[in-house]
Enzyme design. Sequence first.
Site, PDB file in Angstrom:
ATOM      1  N   LEU A  30      -7.298 -12.090 -31.393  1.00  0.00           N
ATOM      2  CA  LEU A  30      -6.290 -11.534 -32.145  1.00  0.00           C
ATOM      3  C   LEU A  30      -7.147 -10.079 -33.053  1.00  0.00           C
ATOM      4  O   LEU A  30      -8.212 -10.249 -33.385  1.00  0.00           O
ATOM      5  CB  LEU A  30      -5.658 -12.340 -33.249  1.00  0.00           C
ATOM      6  CG  LEU A  30      -4.911 -13.570 -32.478  1.00  0.00           C
ATOM      7  CD1 LEU A  30      -4.423 -14.405 -33.701  1.00  0.00           C
ATOM      8  CD2 LEU A  30      -4.006 -13.005 -31.491  1.00  0.00           C
ATOM      9  N   HIS A  31      -6.309  -9.148 -33.215  1.00  0.00           N
ATOM     10  CA  HIS A  31      -6.934  -7.892 -33.846  1.00  0.00           C
ATOM     11  C   HIS A  31      -5.547  -7.328 -34.794  1.00  0.00           C
ATOM     12  O   HIS A  31      -4.609  -8.054 -34.965  1.00  0.00           O
ATOM     13  CB  HIS A  31      -7.377  -6.809 -32.687  1.00  0.00           C
ATOM     14  CG  HIS A  31      -6.148  -6.586 -31.751  1.00  0.00           C
ATOM     15  ND1 HIS A  31      -4.980  -5.872 -32.068  1.00  0.00           N
ATOM     16  CD2 HIS A  31      -6.256  -6.695 -30.627  1.00  0.00           C
ATOM     17  CE1 HIS A  31      -4.297  -5.880 -31.030  1.00  0.00           C
ATOM     18  NE2 HIS A  31      -5.104  -6.253 -30.004  1.00  0.00           N
ATOM     19  N   HIS A  34      -2.397  -7.280 -33.700  1.00  0.00           N
ATOM     20  CA  HIS A  34      -1.573  -8.600 -33.696  1.00  0.00           C
ATOM     21  C   HIS A  34      -1.135  -8.959 -35.253  1.00  0.00           C
ATOM     22  O   HIS A  34       0.016  -9.730 -35.491  1.00  0.00           O
ATOM     23  CB  HIS A  34      -2.335  -9.843 -33.303  1.00  0.00           C
ATOM     24  CG  HIS A  34      -2.912  -9.581 -31.665  1.00  0.00           C
ATOM     25  ND1 HIS A  34      -4.175  -9.451 -31.437  1.00  0.00           N
ATOM     26  CD2 HIS A  34      -2.186  -9.653 -30.716  1.00  0.00           C
ATOM     27  CE1 HIS A  34      -4.111  -9.287 -30.050  1.00  0.00           C
ATOM     28  NE2 HIS A  34      -2.858  -9.466 -29.582  1.00  0.00           N
ATOM     29  N   GLN A 145       5.110  -2.482 -29.217  1.00  0.00           N
ATOM     30  CA  GLN A 145       5.346  -1.068 -28.420  1.00  0.00           C
ATOM     31  C   GLN A 145       4.370  -0.665 -27.533  1.00  0.00           C
ATOM     32  O   GLN A 145       4.485   0.112 -26.497  1.00  0.00           O
ATOM     33  CB  GLN A 145       5.775  -0.111 -29.512  1.00  0.00           C
ATOM     34  CG  GLN A 145       6.532   1.095 -28.783  1.00  0.00           C
ATOM     35  CD  GLN A 145       7.327   1.347 -27.974  1.00  0.00           C
ATOM     36  OE1 GLN A 145       8.743   0.401 -28.222  1.00  0.00           O
ATOM     37  NE2 GLN A 145       7.831   1.857 -27.001  1.00  0.00           N
ATOM     38  N   SER A 182      -6.624  -2.910 -28.710  1.00  0.00           N
ATOM     39  CA  SER A 182      -6.525  -3.856 -27.558  1.00  0.00           C
ATOM     40  C   SER A 182      -7.751  -5.011 -27.407  1.00  0.00           C
ATOM     41  O   SER A 182      -8.781  -4.722 -27.662  1.00  0.00           O
ATOM     42  CB  SER A 182      -6.402  -3.132 -26.176  1.00  0.00           C
ATOM     43  OG  SER A 182      -6.567  -3.900 -25.071  1.00  0.00           O
TER      44      SER A 182
HETATM   45  P1  AMP Z   1      -1.566  -9.572 -26.124  1.00  0.00           P
HETATM   46  O1  AMP Z   1      -2.320 -10.639 -26.833  1.00  0.00           O
HETATM   47  O2  AMP Z   1      -2.297  -8.511 -25.775  1.00  0.00           O
HETATM   48  O3  AMP Z   1      -0.910 -10.075 -24.832  1.00  0.00           O
HETATM   49  O4  AMP Z   1      -0.708  -8.821 -27.161  1.00  0.00           O
HETATM   50  C1  AMP Z   1       0.173  -9.868 -27.799  1.00  0.00           C
HETATM   51  C2  AMP Z   1       1.354  -8.774 -28.625  1.00  0.00           C
HETATM   52  O5  AMP Z   1       0.723  -7.798 -29.357  1.00  0.00           O
HETATM   53  C3  AMP Z   1       2.141  -7.788 -27.491  1.00  0.00           C
HETATM   54  O6  AMP Z   1       3.421  -7.994 -28.188  1.00  0.00           O
HETATM   55  C4  AMP Z   1       1.677  -6.617 -27.765  1.00  0.00           C
HETATM   56  O7  AMP Z   1       2.406  -5.591 -27.423  1.00  0.00           O
HETATM   57  C5  AMP Z   1       1.219  -6.730 -28.915  1.00  0.00           C
HETATM   58  N1  AMP Z   1      -0.002  -5.638 -29.359  1.00  0.00           N
HETATM   59  C6  AMP Z   1      -1.132  -5.717 -28.492  1.00  0.00           C
HETATM   60  N2  AMP Z   1      -1.690  -4.338 -28.884  1.00  0.00           N
HETATM   61  C7  AMP Z   1      -1.377  -4.203 -30.021  1.00  0.00           C
HETATM   62  C8  AMP Z   1      -1.358  -2.929 -30.820  1.00  0.00           C
HETATM   63  N3  AMP Z   1      -2.412  -2.169 -30.864  1.00  0.00           N
HETATM   64  N4  AMP Z   1      -0.497  -2.743 -31.772  1.00  0.00           N
HETATM   65  C9  AMP Z   1       0.701  -3.335 -32.155  1.00  0.00           C
HETATM   66  N5  AMP Z   1       0.882  -4.654 -31.121  1.00  0.00           N
HETATM   67  C10 AMP Z   1      -0.132  -4.768 -30.099  1.00  0.00           C
END
Ligand code: AMP
Length: 273
Positions: A30-31, A34, A145, A182
């Site tokens: 998580l960043h 998230h 998004q 990311s």
């Molecule tokens: P992930 O853990 O990468 O599968 O992402 C989980 C959720 O976080 C998904 O809905 C992504 O679109 C969202 N997400 C990932 N990176 C970002 C970001 N930089 N800004 C906003 N939402 C994000």
Amino acid sequence: MDVIVARTREELRKARGEGRVALVPTMGALHEGHRSLIRLAKEHADQVVVSIFVNPLQFGPNEDFSRYPRTFDADLEVCAAEGVGVVFAPSAEEMYPPDRQVSVSAGHMGTIVEGAFRPGHFDGVLTVVLKLFNLVQPDVAVFGQKDAQQLALIRRMVADLDVPVEIVGAPTVREPDGLALSSRNRYLSPQEREIALALSRALRAGEAERAPSAVLAAARAVLERAPLQVDYCVLVDPATFAEVDDSYYGPAVLAVAARVGTTRLIDNVLLEL
Ligand code: AMP
């Protein structure tokens, strides 16, 4: 209050509250992106459930499933600090019985743009998201998004399959220099991180133009100058991901995917043509 960790569907059932529930599906690591989703989820519900599950179904055979970052203890601290009620972190065995047969198909939209480079990816995403919806039974779910085609496909699934969940999209969180946050950014060396800035620079160059062909030309010109392998740079309808041409007026997504060394990055920006 402490965050409850549920590992099984039974533990999840016991932990789920009575009021409005918002779900934030994630793969962990998580960043700040998230965190922004969690904060938005809180505005829509009494309780936030964050799922942390690196979904094997959405990774291709040559993708980064085994090396995808897994930072559960740090993730739990983030969730506790953000006031998350429940973290649902099932094992692959809990999610997928060995005799499973039925899955969700993303249809044509799952085979274009990002889907053309990741066969089966969106089927895997939609299958796990529908399962999470059925297990958590949220009133609302929040998606970034950042993964624009994923968000569009989840809206499509909810409409096509009459899934009773409200979908909320959240803006992309970026580093001050423009790099979209990311979980995969941690793969980048300092030099690669510098190269990766070309993605957001290309989007900004495209954003400055008005006509679709000029938007694409400006974005592609930036990408051509950078030492990265571009998978695509396209301008699409945000709802269908069909490419648009100069006769198109309205909202559009300028989407890019590129590989920097062995790391594959995606980014996009919403614009009005
Ligand atoms: P992930 O853990 O990468 O599968 O992402 C989980 C959720 O976080 C998904 O809905 C992504 O679109 C969202 N997400 C990932 N990176 C970002 C970001 N930089 N800004 C906003 N939402 C994000």
